[in-house]
Write an enzyme that holds these catalytic residues in place. Structure first.
Site, PDB file in Angstrom:
ATOM      1  N   SER A 153       0.754  -1.192   0.002  1.00  0.00           N
ATOM      2  CA  SER A 153      -0.083  -0.201   0.043  1.00  0.00           C
ATOM      3  C   SER A 153       0.922   1.089  -0.005  1.00  0.00           C
ATOM      4  CB  SER A 153      -0.831  -0.084   1.259  1.00  0.00           C
ATOM      5  OG  SER A 153      -2.367   0.567   0.860  1.00  0.00           O
ATOM      6  N   LYS A 188       4.200   2.003  -2.159  1.00  0.00           N
ATOM      7  CA  LYS A 188       4.778   3.375  -3.163  1.00  0.00           C
ATOM      8  C   LYS A 188       6.184   3.756  -2.686  1.00  0.00           C
ATOM      9  CE  LYS A 188      -0.214   5.142  -1.832  1.00  0.00           C
ATOM     10  NZ  LYS A 188      -0.922   4.614  -2.829  1.00  0.00           N
ATOM     11  N   TRP A 205      -9.768   0.425  -5.216  1.00  0.00           N
ATOM     12  CA  TRP A 205      -9.098   1.573  -5.201  1.00  0.00           C
ATOM     13  C   TRP A 205      -7.668   1.576  -5.554  1.00  0.00           C
ATOM     14  CZ3 TRP A 205     -10.742   6.091  -4.244  1.00  0.00           C
ATOM     15  CH2 TRP A 205      -9.752   7.247  -3.524  1.00  0.00           C
ATOM     16  N   HIS A 207      -7.768  -5.760  -0.276  1.00  0.00           N
ATOM     17  CA  HIS A 207      -6.551  -4.796  -0.174  1.00  0.00           C
ATOM     18  C   HIS A 207      -5.751  -5.471   1.245  1.00  0.00           C
ATOM     19  CE1 HIS A 207      -4.095  -1.484  -0.400  1.00  0.00           C
ATOM     20  NE2 HIS A 207      -4.337  -1.090   0.784  1.00  0.00           N
TER      21      HIS A 207
HETATM   22  C1  GCU Z   1      -5.224   4.784   1.465  1.00  0.00           C
HETATM   23  C2  GCU Z   1      -4.660   5.487   0.422  1.00  0.00           C
HETATM   24  C3  GCU Z   1      -3.957   4.944  -0.544  1.00  0.00           C
HETATM   25  C4  GCU Z   1      -3.035   4.019   0.306  1.00  0.00           C
HETATM   26  C5  GCU Z   1      -3.731   3.015   1.271  1.00  0.00           C
HETATM   27  C6  GCU Z   1      -2.850   2.574   2.322  1.00  0.00           C
HETATM   28  O1  GCU Z   1      -6.393   3.887   0.983  1.00  0.00           O
HETATM   29  O2  GCU Z   1      -5.732   6.369  -0.371  1.00  0.00           O
HETATM   30  O3  GCU Z   1      -3.243   5.439  -1.475  1.00  0.00           O
HETATM   31  O4  GCU Z   1      -2.038   2.987  -0.517  1.00  0.00           O
HETATM   32  O5  GCU Z   1      -4.502   4.051   2.243  1.00  0.00           O
HETATM   33  O6  GCU Z   1      -1.649   2.722   2.516  1.00  0.00           O
HETATM   34  O7  GCU Z   1      -3.483   1.868   3.165  1.00  0.00           O
END
Ligand code: GCU
Length: 413
Positions: free
Chosen positions: A252, A256, A343, A393
């Site tokens: 998540s 990144k 998402w 997720h």
């Molecule tokens: C949120 C955010 C995402 C990210 C996620 C996470 O949903 O919008 O960009 O990847 O949190 O880190 O759990």
């Protein structure tokens, strides 16, 4: 807030596109064409011209410039070495990485498990966790972290500080015994110890050690990515670890972060992006799931302030995330998605990998060898690999099985 799965602090914003038929058409920049129109035709041109140009564009437009190197005063302290951890199968270390060289300064604590059955230096998976090291395992004797934590679904924190309730709460995401049985070490740290994931607290982390960041300078992702490199600095000093075989993993927001760390620091031998979504390997110009507008709203602190200019204006971005993937080339990268994690745009994550093929191929590898988006459960193990679990997720046992199989192909001797 729940979002088709574990957790989302922002949730699915109104107007989010999750239907393929509604995706507007878009054009991706060619990773092999420089800004002045020069076409890159060989590995040397890639390395000397286009790679630095792209790195610079990602700094300027998205993640910001990293304003700190390896601090001279940084030192590592071994706080614990337990040779009979995990029923005797592993050695557990707790290592303080003191960025300022002081116990009362900025720091992170690495939790390290090394397989006892392997003689000689081992490859390791390195990845940060959301809620502190104690949340990744139910080892009862790990100290309760005192640092900021995110409070992933079902955990209970007091003002974002962990409590005993969270011990082992995310252990399903960290199946240490599986990795250890395959001869890998695993290393983690709580990302909130590096820098709290909250507005207005940037000074508490590594960014507080450098000049005040401007509009094109690092945000939280840059700070956490910097700390991934500092973890690797430590691993280079541990003779039981083969620092040339470190697989950098991240889920998540930390996916990144892993991608940005891997792009900047080529010592990382292999990358795993797990549901990294927007700002990770999913394409920005493909409007599906989370967008630049969503990212630069509430979560704007993760990026450089100038990234905001691309909100509802993705077409103007001179780069896209397939070029972040290209910055990993020719190193192996496994992209992991989840079918229900709309998402994060699982198909956009696959396309982010596919878009890097011209660079991976120029560098003599097979790139992402499958053109069609694979069905869940199938591991594509080409140099850009892909695996999608059926579900939300999350980081699943199935993901780890794919990660280990994939790493065996590229990191085992
Ligand atoms: C949120 C955010 C995402 C990210 C996620 C996470 O949903 O919008 O960009 O990847 O949190 O880190 O759990």
């Amino acid at each position: 807030m729940l979002l088709g799965g574990v957790y989302s602090p922002v949730g699915m914003a109104a107007g989010t596109i999750t239907n393929e038929a509604q995706v507007p058409s878009y054009t991706l920049p060619d990773p092999l064409i420089c800004q002045d129109g020069t076409r890159i035709t060989n590995a040397q041109m890639w390395r000397e011209q286009r790679r630095p140009e792209l790195l610079h564009l990602f700094e300027n437009e998205e993640y910001g410039k990293t304003l700190l190197g390896r601090p001279e005063k940084m030192r590592f302290v071994l706080r614990e070495e337990k040779q009979d951890a995990r029923g005797g199968k592993a050695t557990r270390l707790r290592v303080g990485v003191l960025f300022e060289g002081r116990e009362d300064g900025r720091q992170m604590e690495l939790l390290v498990y090394l397989p006892n059955q392997v003689k000689g230096p081992v490859p390791v998976f390195l990845g940060f966790n959301f809620d502190g090291n104690y949340s990744t395992t139910d080892d009862p004797d790990l100290p309760l972290p005192k640092h900021y934590a995110m409070g992933l679904y079902a955990n209970r924190l007091i003002k974002n500080i962990p409590t005993e309730v969270g011990r082992g709460i995310h252990k399903s995401m960290w199946p240490y015994d599986l990795a250890l049985a395959h001869g890998y070490g695993v290393v983690t740290a709580g990302y909130g110890e590096v820098e709290p994931d909250a507005n207005g607290r940037w000074k508490e982390g590594p960014r507080g050690l450098g000049p005040e960041p401007g509009a094109k300078d690092w945000g939280c992702i840059g700070a956490w990515a910097w700390a991934y490199s500092r973890a690797l600095d430590y691993l280079e000093t541990n003779p039981r670890v083969d620092a040339k075989r470190v697989a950098l993993i991240g889920f998540s927001r930390l996916g990144k972060t892993a991608m940005w760390a891997g792009a900047q620091d080529e010592r990382f031998a292999l990358l795993v992006s797990n549901n990294s979504g927007a700002g990770g390997v999913a394409l920005h110009k493909r409007i599906f799931g989370e967008t630049v507008t969503n990212l630069t709203g509430n979560l704007g602190r993760w990026f450089c302030p100038d990234f905001r200019q691309y909100a509802t204006n993705e077409a103007a971005l001179p780069i896209d995330q397939h070029e972040l993937v290209a910055l990993i080339a020719p190193r192996p990268l496994l992209i992991v998605s989840g079918t229900e994690d709309l998402w994060s745009d699982p198909k956009g994550e696959f396309l982010g990998g596919l878009g890097a093929n011209p660079v991976y191929r120029l560098l003599g590898t097979d790139g992402l060898a499958q053109k069609e988006w694979p069905a869940p459960g199938q591991l594509v193990d080409s140099r850009i690999g892909y695996f999608m679990h059926a579900g939300k997720h999350d980081v699943t046992l199935e993901d780890w099985q794919a990660m280990v199989t994939y790493a065996d192909k590229y990191l085992k001797r």
